[in-house]
Design an enzyme around this catalytic site. Structure first.
Site, PDB file in Angstrom:
ATOM      1  N   GLN A  76      61.395 -36.914  41.120  1.00  0.00           N
ATOM      2  CA  GLN A  76      61.669 -37.525  42.422  1.00  0.00           C
ATOM      3  C   GLN A  76      62.604 -36.622  43.237  1.00  0.00           C
ATOM      4  OE1 GLN A  76      60.684 -41.089  43.034  1.00  0.00           O
ATOM      5  NE2 GLN A  76      60.953 -40.343  45.096  1.00  0.00           N
ATOM      6  N   PHE A  77      62.039 -35.552  43.807  1.00  0.00           N
ATOM      7  CA  PHE A  77      62.869 -34.623  44.574  1.00  0.00           C
ATOM      8  C   PHE A  77      63.503 -35.288  45.784  1.00  0.00           C
ATOM      9  CE2 PHE A  77      58.956 -34.253  46.936  1.00  0.00           C
ATOM     10  CZ  PHE A  77      59.351 -33.978  48.239  1.00  0.00           C
ATOM     11  N   THR A  78      62.942 -36.392  46.250  1.00  0.00           N
ATOM     12  CA  THR A  78      63.482 -37.058  47.441  1.00  0.00           C
ATOM     13  C   THR A  78      64.852 -37.686  47.193  1.00  0.00           C
ATOM     14  OG1 THR A  78      62.276 -39.108  46.992  1.00  0.00           O
ATOM     15  CG2 THR A  78      61.194 -37.474  48.417  1.00  0.00           C
TER      16      THR A  78
END
Length: 138
Positions: A76-78
């Site tokens: 989950q890079f966000t």
């Protein structure tokens, strides 16, 4: 490294028409990796997640460890999205895929976790239990 941890009754992740990971009661871990992260941070996050005592005991208090419950881990890079300047997130705080993927895989391996598909567009479905949601940073 950041891990958004949710206690779940169940969770699953789909890529296209295929379910690539699914669990019953346990933890859904959304994992973000920053550019300076390495194996030390991955190991620290995995130890912390595995040691969390956030399940109800017989008296309804959060004091039980993970035990035999399962973990589903999703990249989950966000989690490193920055909206401090405007409304469109900047993701410069997230590690590039060549740095993030091996660390994500290491965390999954250390936790014995089911997993999503790194870099894919995923549909994550969960039933949050509690709800209980924690942010862990290493």
């Amino acid at each position: 490294m950041r891990a958004l941890v949710q206690r779940v009754a169940s969770a699953s992740v789909r890529v296209g028409d295929s379910t690539v990971g699914a669990i019953g009661p346990g933890l859904l871990v959304l994992l973000g990796v920053a550019p300076g992260d390495g194996q030390q941070e991955a190991r620290r996050i995995a130890r912390k997640v595995a040691a969390l005592r956030i399940f109800d005991d017989s008296e309804g208090r959060m004091s039980e460890p993970l035990g035999d419950r399962e973990i589903l881990c999703v990249s989950q890079f966000t989690l490193y999205g920055d909206v401090s300047r405007g409304n469109r997130p900047s993701f410069t705080g997230a590690a590039p895929p060549e740095v993030a993927e091996p660390l994500y895989e290491l965390v999954c391996e250390l936790l014995g976790a089911e997993r999503g598909e790194f870099g894919a567009r995923m549909e994550v479905e969960l039933i949050n239990d509690g709800p209980v949601t924690l942010m862990i940073e290493a």
